[in-house]
Design a protein around this motif. Structure first.
Motif, PDB file in Angstrom:
ATOM      1  N   ARG A  61       0.826  -1.199   0.000  1.00 21.08           N
ATOM      2  CA  ARG A  61       0.000   0.000   0.000  1.00 21.08           C
ATOM      3  C   ARG A  61       0.871   1.265   0.000  1.00 21.08           C
ATOM      4  NH1 ARG A  61      -2.526  -0.336   4.836  1.00 21.08           N
ATOM      5  NH2 ARG A  61      -4.129  -1.699   3.945  1.00 21.08           N
ATOM      6  N   HIS A  62       1.971   1.223   0.724  1.00 26.31           N
ATOM      7  CA  HIS A  62       2.802   2.418   0.871  1.00 26.31           C
ATOM      8  C   HIS A  62       3.936   2.496  -0.158  1.00 26.31           C
ATOM      9  CE1 HIS A  62       1.206   4.100   4.672  1.00 26.31           C
ATOM     10  NE2 HIS A  62       0.852   2.844   4.908  1.00 26.31           N
ATOM     11  N   PHE A  63       4.502   1.340  -0.521  1.00 25.14           N
ATOM     12  CA  PHE A  63       5.718   1.374  -1.334  1.00 25.14           C
ATOM     13  C   PHE A  63       5.624   0.619  -2.660  1.00 25.14           C
ATOM     14  CE2 PHE A  63       7.676   1.519   3.115  1.00 25.14           C
ATOM     15  CZ  PHE A  63       7.764   2.902   3.126  1.00 25.14           C
ATOM     16  N   GLY A  64       4.540  -0.074  -2.907  1.00 20.71           N
ATOM     17  CA  GLY A  64       4.419  -0.836  -4.143  1.00 20.71           C
ATOM     18  C   GLY A  64       4.742  -2.308  -3.935  1.00 20.71           C
ATOM     19  N   PRO A  65       4.756  -3.097  -5.012  1.00 20.14           N
ATOM     20  CA  PRO A  65       4.967  -4.543  -4.908  1.00 20.14           C
ATOM     21  C   PRO A  65       6.257  -4.896  -4.174  1.00 20.14           C
ATOM     22  CG  PRO A  65       4.304  -3.940  -7.130  1.00 20.14           C
ATOM     23  CD  PRO A  65       4.575  -2.649  -6.412  1.00 20.14           C
ATOM     24  N   ILE A  66       6.190  -5.898  -3.293  1.00 21.87           N
ATOM     25  CA  ILE A  66       7.401  -6.279  -2.573  1.00 21.87           C
ATOM     26  C   ILE A  66       8.341  -7.051  -3.498  1.00 21.87           C
ATOM     27  CG2 ILE A  66       6.237  -6.304  -0.329  1.00 21.87           C
ATOM     28  CD1 ILE A  66       6.458  -9.383  -0.411  1.00 21.87           C
ATOM     29  N   THR A  67       9.609  -6.715  -3.387  1.00 23.36           N
ATOM     30  CA  THR A  67      10.645  -7.399  -4.157  1.00 23.36           C
ATOM     31  C   THR A  67      11.554  -8.228  -3.262  1.00 23.36           C
ATOM     32  OG1 THR A  67      12.077  -5.465  -3.975  1.00 23.36           O
ATOM     33  CG2 THR A  67      10.671  -5.605  -5.925  1.00 23.36           C
ATOM     34  N   GLY A  68      11.485  -7.964  -1.956  1.00 24.98           N
ATOM     35  CA  GLY A  68      12.335  -8.699  -1.031  1.00 24.98           C
ATOM     36  C   GLY A  68      11.646  -8.965   0.294  1.00 24.98           C
ATOM     37  N   TRP A  69      12.040 -10.036   0.921  1.00 24.02           N
ATOM     38  CA  TRP A  69      11.517 -10.404   2.239  1.00 24.02           C
ATOM     39  C   TRP A  69      12.662 -10.993   3.046  1.00 24.02           C
ATOM     40  CZ3 TRP A  69       6.551 -10.107   4.391  1.00 24.02           C
ATOM     41  CH2 TRP A  69       6.386 -10.759   5.621  1.00 24.02           C
ATOM     42  N   VAL A  70      12.802 -10.547   4.305  1.00 26.12           N
ATOM     43  CA  VAL A  70      13.852 -11.062   5.185  1.00 26.12           C
ATOM     44  C   VAL A  70      13.209 -11.618   6.447  1.00 26.12           C
ATOM     45  CG1 VAL A  70      15.956 -10.535   6.480  1.00 26.12           C
ATOM     46  CG2 VAL A  70      15.504  -9.361   4.314  1.00 26.12           C
ATOM     47  N   ASN A  71      13.407 -12.901   6.696  1.00 25.99           N
ATOM     48  CA  ASN A  71      12.960 -13.535   7.938  1.00 25.99           C
ATOM     49  C   ASN A  71      14.084 -13.426   8.961  1.00 25.99           C
ATOM     50  OD1 ASN A  71      10.315 -14.725   7.242  1.00 25.99           O
ATOM     51  ND2 ASN A  71      11.497 -15.954   5.789  1.00 25.99           N
ATOM     52  N   SER A  72      14.001 -12.399   9.819  1.00 20.08           N
ATOM     53  CA  SER A  72      15.077 -12.154  10.776  1.00 20.08           C
ATOM     54  C   SER A  72      14.631 -12.261  12.228  1.00 20.08           C
ATOM     55  CB  SER A  72      15.677 -10.761  10.530  1.00 20.08           C
ATOM     56  OG  SER A  72      16.751 -10.507  11.392  1.00 20.08           O
ATOM     57  N   ALA A  73      13.330 -12.354  12.472  1.00 22.53           N
ATOM     58  CA  ALA A  73      12.847 -12.430  13.850  1.00 22.53           C
ATOM     59  C   ALA A  73      13.374 -13.688  14.526  1.00 22.53           C
ATOM     60  CB  ALA A  73      11.315 -12.426  13.872  1.00 22.53           C
ATOM     61  N   GLY A  74      13.808 -13.544  15.769  1.00 22.15           N
ATOM     62  CA  GLY A  74      14.345 -14.712  16.445  1.00 22.15           C
ATOM     63  C   GLY A  74      14.385 -14.570  17.958  1.00 22.15           C
ATOM     64  N   VAL A  75      14.501 -15.701  18.607  1.00 21.65           N
ATOM     65  CA  VAL A  75      14.700 -15.784  20.051  1.00 21.65           C
ATOM     66  C   VAL A  75      15.681 -16.925  20.306  1.00 21.65           C
ATOM     67  CG1 VAL A  75      12.422 -14.913  20.696  1.00 21.65           C
ATOM     68  CG2 VAL A  75      12.743 -17.369  20.313  1.00 21.65           C
ATOM     69  N   ILE A  76      16.281 -16.923  21.484  1.00 22.16           N
ATOM     70  CA  ILE A  76      17.075 -18.087  21.872  1.00 22.16           C
ATOM     71  C   ILE A  76      16.142 -19.229  22.230  1.00 22.16           C
ATOM     72  CG2 ILE A  76      18.678 -19.007  23.587  1.00 22.16           C
ATOM     73  CD1 ILE A  76      19.915 -16.180  23.661  1.00 22.16           C
ATOM     74  N   GLY A  77      15.085 -18.908  22.936  1.00 24.10           N
ATOM     75  CA  GLY A  77      14.056 -19.896  23.231  1.00 24.10           C
ATOM     76  C   GLY A  77      14.429 -20.850  24.351  1.00 24.10           C
ATOM     77  N   ALA A  78      13.896 -22.050  24.262  1.00 28.06           N
ATOM     78  CA  ALA A  78      14.067 -23.048  25.323  1.00 28.06           C
ATOM     79  C   ALA A  78      15.530 -23.424  25.492  1.00 28.06           C
ATOM     80  CB  ALA A  78      13.245 -24.290  24.997  1.00 28.06           C
ATOM     81  N   VAL A  79      15.984 -23.425  26.731  1.00 32.10           N
ATOM     82  CA  VAL A  79      17.351 -23.860  27.040  1.00 32.10           C
ATOM     83  C   VAL A  79      17.285 -24.964  28.091  1.00 32.10           C
ATOM     84  CG1 VAL A  79      18.369 -21.626  26.488  1.00 32.10           C
ATOM     85  CG2 VAL A  79      17.637 -22.089  28.829  1.00 32.10           C
ATOM     86  N   GLY A  80      18.377 -25.674  28.246  1.00 31.46           N
ATOM     87  CA  GLY A  80      18.432 -26.744  29.237  1.00 31.46           C
ATOM     88  C   GLY A  80      18.470 -28.120  28.598  1.00 31.46           C
ATOM     89  N   SER A  81      18.503 -29.111  29.438  1.00 28.12           N
ATOM     90  CA  SER A  81      18.595 -30.495  28.991  1.00 28.12           C
ATOM     91  C   SER A  81      17.391 -30.895  28.145  1.00 28.12           C
ATOM     92  CB  SER A  81      18.685 -31.424  30.215  1.00 28.12           C
ATOM     93  OG  SER A  81      18.495 -32.773  29.841  1.00 28.12           O
ATOM     94  N   ILE A  82      17.623 -31.734  27.146  1.00 23.05           N
ATOM     95  CA  ILE A  82      16.541 -32.274  26.337  1.00 23.05           C
ATOM     96  C   ILE A  82      15.564 -33.058  27.218  1.00 23.05           C
ATOM     97  CG2 ILE A  82      17.806 -34.402  25.785  1.00 23.05           C
ATOM     98  CD1 ILE A  82      15.453 -32.517  23.385  1.00 23.05           C
ATOM     99  N   MET A  83      16.073 -33.599  28.319  1.00 19.76           N
ATOM    100  CA  MET A  83      15.238 -34.404  29.210  1.00 19.76           C
ATOM    101  C   MET A  83      14.335 -33.549  30.092  1.00 19.76           C
ATOM    102  SD  MET A  83      18.008 -37.349  30.298  1.00 19.76           S
ATOM    103  CE  MET A  83      19.319 -36.159  30.641  1.00 19.76           C
ATOM    104  N   GLU A  84      14.619 -32.241  30.143  1.00 22.53           N
ATOM    105  CA  GLU A  84      13.844 -31.366  31.013  1.00 22.53           C
ATOM    106  C   GLU A  84      13.095 -30.269  30.250  1.00 22.53           C
ATOM    107  OE1 GLU A  84      16.695 -29.908  33.788  1.00 22.53           O
ATOM    108  OE2 GLU A  84      16.993 -31.855  34.746  1.00 22.53           O
ATOM    109  N   THR A  85      13.273 -30.202  28.936  1.00 20.65           N
ATOM    110  CA  THR A  85      12.593 -29.183  28.134  1.00 20.65           C
ATOM    111  C   THR A  85      11.112 -29.519  28.029  1.00 20.65           C
ATOM    112  OG1 THR A  85      14.594 -28.788  26.827  1.00 20.65           O
ATOM    113  CG2 THR A  85      12.503 -28.045  25.883  1.00 20.65           C
ATOM    114  N   THR A  86      10.261 -28.551  28.335  1.00 23.11           N
ATOM    115  CA  THR A  86       8.819 -28.797  28.277  1.00 23.11           C
ATOM    116  C   THR A  86       8.300 -28.659  26.851  1.00 23.11           C
ATOM    117  OG1 THR A  86       8.177 -26.488  28.637  1.00 23.11           O
ATOM    118  CG2 THR A  86       8.591 -27.837  30.603  1.00 23.11           C
ATOM    119  N   VAL A  87       7.212 -29.311  26.582  1.00 22.80           N
ATOM    120  CA  VAL A  87       6.587 -29.211  25.271  1.00 22.80           C
ATOM    121  C   VAL A  87       6.127 -27.779  25.012  1.00 22.80           C
ATOM    122  CG1 VAL A  87       4.625 -29.967  23.864  1.00 22.80           C
ATOM    123  CG2 VAL A  87       5.898 -31.625  25.221  1.00 22.80           C
ATOM    124  N   THR A  88       5.660 -27.101  26.044  1.00 25.26           N
ATOM    125  CA  THR A  88       5.235 -25.709  25.881  1.00 25.26           C
ATOM    126  C   THR A  88       6.389 -24.832  25.449  1.00 25.26           C
ATOM    127  OG1 THR A  88       3.489 -25.936  27.541  1.00 25.26           O
ATOM    128  CG2 THR A  88       4.252 -23.712  27.070  1.00 25.26           C
TER     129      THR A  88
END
Length: 281
Positions: free
Chosen positions: A79-106
């Protein structure tokens, strides 16, 4: 970044564009003459960045895990700039940390939503918009944790491997539509996300990254943005399905073990050393 890339008047959406690698990419794109939509959930930071960059930048509050928000970011950009020519997926988090045996499904699900589902949604809807206008370029931020184990938390590592897999798979379909799909795999980079590992101490994380770098460099977001701009630009018109690793050689260089600095010689069988070339069998 030296020189100019053919990105003038392009229209690019950058998710996670309010901070870190995303913000550096937004700044570099506007400096090259592109129009950019900052698609981020961080409203205050996103608005401030857009205002600092002038009319070429616009903020759109975006939860990258919500499909309707991704669609809205594209609608805002076009709407503001015309047809998109590029897209960058940069959003991120470190997220769940810790042992695989203790990581929750949530915790697992929350991490995967930001790191993987958002990339799927970005590629899906960016490609749909680009198809209508004859092509474009998509770049996703993976990590060297997406190339090998032990360089990140378990769920993060899984997600970043997934980003690379989807990059290759989507590239195989979308190339016929003139849409290029690539990724970058940064090594340790000084960002607010990595600084959080040291309680927000950017100087401490900077020194940790510098000391781990084979080149002795504390990688900054601008270093990664340069690779992203290359992959977005027509300079990379023959590049798709590729993951550009930007890690000072961490994934290809092992620590020196004396082989390069020892006196010239040939190591033969157990305990025997020679300064002569081994004879051919």
């Amino acid at each position: 970044m030296d020189g100019n890339l053919p990105l003038s008047d392009h229209c690019v959406v950058v998710t996670g564009g309010a901070s870190g690698i995303g913000a550096a990419t937004v700044q570099a794109l506007t400096a090259q003459g592109s129009h950019v939509v900052i698609a981020d959930i961080q409203q205050e930071a996103g608005i401030a960045l857009a205002e600092s960059l002038g009319p070429r930048a616009l903020f759109c509050k975006t939860d990258v895990t919500r499909e309707e928000d991704i669609v809205a970011a594209i609608t805002t950009a076009e709407r503001h700039f015309g047809p998109i020519t590029g897209w960058v997926n940069s959003a991120g988090v470190i997220g769940a940390v810790g042992s695989i045996m203790e990581t929750t499904v949530t915790a697992f699900d929350q991490t995967m939503a930001v790191l993987c589902r958002s990339v799927f949604l970005g590629i899906k809807h960016a490609a749909t918009a680009m198809k209508a206008h004859g092509g474009g370029a998509i770049v996703s931020v993976s990590s060297i944790a997406g190339l090998m184990g032990g360089l990140g938390p378990h769920t993060y590592t899984m997600a970043k491997h997934g980003v690379i897999g989807l990059t290759r798979s989507a590239a195989s379909e979308l190339s016929a539509l003139g849409i290029r799909v690539n990724a970058v795999a940064p090594g340790g980079t000084v960002t607010p996300m990595t600084a959080a590992l040291t309680g927000g101490d950017s100087a401490l994380i900077s020194e940790a990254i510098r000391s781990a770098s084979p080149l002795g460099i504390a990688c900054m977001p601008e270093d990664i943005a340069g690779g992203i701009l290359y992959l977005l630009s027509d300079a990379a018109r023959n590049v798709t399905g590729h993951t550009l690793t930007i890690d000072a050689g961490i994934t290809t260089c092992t620590p020196q073990m004396g082989f390069h600095t020892d006196s010239p010689q040939v190591l033969l069988h157990a305990g025997q050393r020679s300064d002569q070339e081994p004879q051919q069998a």
